[in-house]
Design an enzyme around this catalytic site. Structure first.
Site, PDB file in Angstrom:
ATOM      1  N   TYR A   1       0.836  -1.204   0.000  1.00  0.00           N
ATOM      2  CA  TYR A   1       0.000   0.000   0.000  1.00  0.00           C
ATOM      3  C   TYR A   1       0.870   1.253   0.000  1.00  0.00           C
ATOM      4  O   TYR A   1       0.700   2.145  -0.849  1.00  0.00           O
ATOM      5  CB  TYR A   1      -0.918   0.007   1.218  1.00  0.00           C
ATOM      6  CG  TYR A   1      -1.644   1.318   1.443  1.00  0.00           C
ATOM      7  CD1 TYR A   1      -2.782   1.629   0.707  1.00  0.00           C
ATOM      8  CD2 TYR A   1      -1.186   2.251   2.380  1.00  0.00           C
ATOM      9  CE1 TYR A   1      -3.449   2.832   0.900  1.00  0.00           C
ATOM     10  CE2 TYR A   1      -1.849   3.448   2.582  1.00  0.00           C
ATOM     11  CZ  TYR A   1      -2.973   3.738   1.847  1.00  0.00           C
ATOM     12  OH  TYR A   1      -3.632   4.931   2.035  1.00  0.00           O
TER      13      TYR A   1
ATOM     14  N   LYS B   1       1.215   3.992  -3.010  1.00  0.00           N
ATOM     15  CA  LYS B   1       0.824   5.381  -2.764  1.00  0.00           C
ATOM     16  C   LYS B   1       1.971   6.321  -3.093  1.00  0.00           C
ATOM     17  O   LYS B   1       1.755   7.439  -3.592  1.00  0.00           O
ATOM     18  CB  LYS B   1       0.382   5.562  -1.313  1.00  0.00           C
ATOM     19  CG  LYS B   1      -0.935   4.891  -0.954  1.00  0.00           C
ATOM     20  CD  LYS B   1      -2.128   5.535  -1.642  1.00  0.00           C
ATOM     21  CE  LYS B   1      -2.512   6.845  -1.010  1.00  0.00           C
ATOM     22  NZ  LYS B   1      -3.761   7.413  -1.582  1.00  0.00           N
TER      23      LYS B   1
END
Length: 393
Positions: A152, A156
């Site tokens: 994640y 990002k």
């Protein structure tokens, strides 16, 4: 936003069905802005009059283009993401499709539909990966991708770079350029928050909140949903010509501006619901080992039973290692002023929704969870201890 100008504003919010996206949409709607919420799932709350909801998948460019039809969109708030916490952090393929592929689709749609402004909701994690950071600022370099403990955060970081690099991209038909910026918020909280607080309360109610960990002097940050809403509105304004496009191509850290020990932050929630705050403190490295173990178990069994890991390695870092950032850039360039909030609103929300300790309840279930937790901790200890110590036992 200036009320006179906002009458001509139309914004699209990806992830508008989620907690923060919905709150942002409601705040803009109250200012007279035309709001379009775009999400794969509809909001949990009733959609106010004047707000339009369009259901669609950010991974499908055709869905996004349909949302842009029949609307002269002046700003996109790109909030939609996947894999922030828990078992979602372990679904690498979907994380990549949403966070990177979805961002590519949004950038392409903005260029085609001649959207002049894009505000991207990023994360502290593009900089933080377990290292101590005290009062860091936006001059800090991105954490190298291979050092991110989870996919994640890695995706990002990639997506934020794409958004900021897209600043100044010519729009179709030569109709100006795309102005972009990125906000890096701390962990979000507030009444009705749907991701972190319910999970914490679930652990408390199951009797799993038996210990804290790490240095009691470690400090982290949080951001109340209303402060984050304020920051996004200010950022969208700071991309306009009348503000000198001051935010163009810029990242900003956003928080309440009050570094606090993670567990002390949640003490009012625990005690406010009638539970005892734990006094046992475990070493951070032991809990990290425990988190690694649960991730490995999920990797092996996840396809058969997609259980919720008690903690992931990233969550251990985020909650137990000092990292907080300066708000000076956001204050100076955006005019951001964090308002004081606490968890009392959240405590009252949970009580109103039937949570809170009742004597004698859930004892048998808590006993089962206690046994499972102790078993996993014993395994983690055996892995954590040096082999020479284990052999000498």
């Amino acid at each position: 936003m200036d009320p006179k100008r906002s009458q001509k504003e139309t914004v699209l919010i990806t992830g508008g069905g989620g907690y923060f996206g919905f709150r942002l949409g409601c705040a803009l709607n109250q200012k007279g802005v035309h709001v379009i919420l775009f999400d794969i799932s509809s909001p949990a709350e009733t959609i106010p009059e004047g707000i339009k909801f369009i259901q669609g998948d950010i991974c499908h460019l055709s869905d996004i283009e349909k949302a842009f039809q029949d609307a002269d969109i002046t700003c996109v708030f790109h909030i939609a993401s996947y894999g922030m916490s828990g078992r979602e952090q372990l679904n690498r393929n979907l994380i990549e499709e949403v966070n990177i592929g979805g961002t590519d689709n949004i950038l392409q749609a903005c260029q085609r539909r001649r959207v002049p402004r894009l505000v991207y909701t990023s994360t502290f994690n593009v900089i933080f990966g377990g290292q101590v950071i005290r009062n860091g600022d936006e001059s800090l370099p991105y954490l190298p991708l291979h050092l991110h403990p989870d996919h994640y955060s890695r995706t990002k970081s990639i997506a934020e770079k794409k958004v900021l690099e897209a600043n100044g991209t010519p729009l179709d038909r030569g109709d100006g350029v795309l102005r972009t910026c990125a906000l890096r918020p701390a962990g979000i909280y507030g009444p009705g928050e749907q991701r972190h607080l319910p999970r914490i309360v679930s652990y408390i109610e199951k009797g799993l909140f038996k210990f804290v960990y790490g240095d009691p002097r470690s400090l982290v940050e949080f951001v109340h949903v209303d402060n984050l809403v304020q920051a996004h509105i200010l950022a969208s304004e700071a991309l306009r010509a009348d503000k000198g496009h001051i935010a163009s191509g810029q990242p900003y850290f956003i928080s309440d501006g009050r570094p606090v020990n993670n567990f002390e932050f949640f003490r009012p929630l625990v005690e406010g619901l009638g539970y005892t705050f734990p006094s046992t403190r475990l070493p951070l490295t032991l809990v990290y080992c425990f988190a690694f173990l649960t991730e490995m178990v999920h990797f092996i069994l996840g396809r058969l039973y997609n259980f919720q890991p008690f903690l992931t390695r990233t969550e251990v870092y985020k909650t137990g290692v000092t990292h907080y950032f300066s708000l000076e850039k956001a204050k100076k360039e955006l005019g951001y002023k964090a308002q004081p909030f606490d968890l009392q609103e959240a405590v009252e929300w949970f009580k109103a929704h039937g949570h809170g300790r009742s004597s004698g309840s859930r004892d048998s279930e808590c006993f089962i969870w206690d046994g499972l937790l102790v078993f996993l901790l014993i395994i983690a200890v055996l892995i954590w201890l040096p082999s020479s110590v284990i052999l000498s036992l």
